[in-house]
Design a protein around this motif. Sequence first.
Motif, PDB file in Angstrom:
ATOM      1  N   HIS A 124       0.825  -1.206   0.000  1.00 50.27           N
ATOM      2  CA  HIS A 124       0.000   0.000   0.000  1.00 50.27           C
ATOM      3  C   HIS A 124       0.862   1.259   0.000  1.00 50.27           C
ATOM      4  CE1 HIS A 124      -3.648  -2.380   0.813  1.00 50.27           C
ATOM      5  NE2 HIS A 124      -2.869  -3.099   1.586  1.00 50.27           N
ATOM      6  N   THR A 125       2.152   1.116  -0.272  1.00 53.60           N
ATOM      7  CA  THR A 125       3.077   2.249  -0.249  1.00 53.60           C
ATOM      8  C   THR A 125       3.733   2.447  -1.612  1.00 53.60           C
ATOM      9  OG1 THR A 125       5.093   1.020   0.345  1.00 53.60           O
ATOM     10  CG2 THR A 125       3.595   1.612   2.143  1.00 53.60           C
ATOM     11  N   ASP A 126       4.376   3.603  -1.748  1.00 54.73           N
ATOM     12  CA  ASP A 126       5.120   3.914  -2.978  1.00 54.73           C
ATOM     13  C   ASP A 126       6.588   3.519  -2.868  1.00 54.73           C
ATOM     14  OD1 ASP A 126       2.906   5.264  -4.347  1.00 54.73           O
ATOM     15  OD2 ASP A 126       3.125   6.774  -2.769  1.00 54.73           O
ATOM     16  N   LEU A 190      17.176  12.164   3.308  1.00 52.82           N
ATOM     17  CA  LEU A 190      16.148  11.311   2.704  1.00 52.82           C
ATOM     18  C   LEU A 190      14.844  12.075   2.528  1.00 52.82           C
ATOM     19  CD1 LEU A 190      15.033   8.592   1.737  1.00 52.82           C
ATOM     20  CD2 LEU A 190      14.527   8.055   4.126  1.00 52.82           C
ATOM     21  N   TYR A 191      14.454  12.852   3.531  1.00 50.60           N
ATOM     22  CA  TYR A 191      13.200  13.605   3.433  1.00 50.60           C
ATOM     23  C   TYR A 191      13.259  14.606   2.279  1.00 50.60           C
ATOM     24  CZ  TYR A 191       9.086  16.283   4.772  1.00 50.60           C
ATOM     25  OH  TYR A 191       7.858  16.914   4.767  1.00 50.60           O
ATOM     26  N   ALA A 192      14.400  15.245   2.127  1.00 46.73           N
ATOM     27  CA  ALA A 192      14.562  16.181   1.012  1.00 46.73           C
ATOM     28  C   ALA A 192      14.393  15.456  -0.325  1.00 46.73           C
ATOM     29  CB  ALA A 192      15.931  16.863   1.089  1.00 46.73           C
ATOM     30  N   LEU A 193      14.937  14.254  -0.424  1.00 50.32           N
ATOM     31  CA  LEU A 193      14.805  13.461  -1.640  1.00 50.32           C
ATOM     32  C   LEU A 193      13.351  13.071  -1.888  1.00 50.32           C
ATOM     33  CD1 LEU A 193      16.009  11.851  -4.007  1.00 50.32           C
ATOM     34  CD2 LEU A 193      16.465   9.987  -2.401  1.00 50.32           C
ATOM     35  N   LEU A 194      12.649  12.662  -0.842  1.00 49.04           N
ATOM     36  CA  LEU A 194      11.239  12.286  -0.982  1.00 49.04           C
ATOM     37  C   LEU A 194      10.386  13.471  -1.398  1.00 49.04           C
ATOM     38  CD1 LEU A 194      10.711   9.932   2.116  1.00 49.04           C
ATOM     39  CD2 LEU A 194      11.391   9.333  -0.220  1.00 49.04           C
ATOM     40  N   MET A 195      10.682  14.633  -0.843  1.00 48.68           N
ATOM     41  CA  MET A 195       9.944  15.846  -1.221  1.00 48.68           C
ATOM     42  C   MET A 195      10.197  16.200  -2.681  1.00 48.68           C
ATOM     43  SD  MET A 195       7.991  17.048   1.156  1.00 48.68           S
ATOM     44  CE  MET A 195       7.790  18.774   0.692  1.00 48.68           C
ATOM     45  N   ASN A 200       8.224  16.476  -8.292  1.00 48.68           N
ATOM     46  CA  ASN A 200       8.404  16.099  -9.701  1.00 48.68           C
ATOM     47  C   ASN A 200       7.233  15.264 -10.202  1.00 48.68           C
ATOM     48  OD1 ASN A 200      10.864  17.406  -9.824  1.00 48.68           O
ATOM     49  ND2 ASN A 200      12.058  15.576  -9.351  1.00 48.68           N
ATOM     50  N   ASN A 201       6.685  14.427  -9.332  1.00 48.67           N
ATOM     51  CA  ASN A 201       5.550  13.589  -9.743  1.00 48.67           C
ATOM     52  C   ASN A 201       4.276  14.400  -9.931  1.00 48.67           C
ATOM     53  OD1 ASN A 201       7.063  11.261  -9.755  1.00 48.67           O
ATOM     54  ND2 ASN A 201       6.540  10.684  -7.653  1.00 48.67           N
TER      55      ASN A 201
END
Length: 203
Positions: A124-126, A190-195, A200-201
């Motif tokens: 249920h996750t990306d 990691l949070y910066a990368l996820l943001m 972008n998405n």
Amino acid sequence: MAVYGLTGGIASGKSCVSRRLAELGAIIIDADKISHEIMRFDRGAVSAVRKAFGNGVITPHGDIDRRALGALVFADKSKLELLNSIMHPLITDAVLSELAKAKKSGAIVIVDAPLLIQTGLDKHTDGVIVVYADVENRVKRIIKRDNISDARARERIASQESDDFLLSHASFAIENNGSLDELIKKTDGLYALLMEKAVNNDE
């Protein structure tokens, strides 16, 4: 909005990563917290645990004695599997209910679950974030935190899936053999990368 699973073995540092992600703005769905609430307030769960493990794991007030239950199941894999068969469906339903609400927020959502992969919540996750550390470091942390013996600490680690198993499912991995400051810096990165990925998405 994106949903990521967060997992890691006992004393890996997963909880520290979860707290830092919350400070940075992520919504945290904590499966352990949900489990504790079920053990306190779901009388059906209490009844099922009493039936499976006896009155020795029930407090005088009629609640589940989590310390007594933990000592029992960590020492016997078959008993741990029995407990999981009782609790996992209840926890999964509650997590998915919270996830449906959180998805409306537009924020990054983190499903923090020690058994994320084993229960199928990762579907249920990306993506999956795994926090891991050397066994010896984890043993030292457990002994210091819980004031238990070296043997009991190793018993708890052995009752869980290995880091190799978790890492085989990882989209992102955070190694935690250093200081707390180092762990926070890695989590911030990691949070910066996820943001960045989320922005972008959305474009």
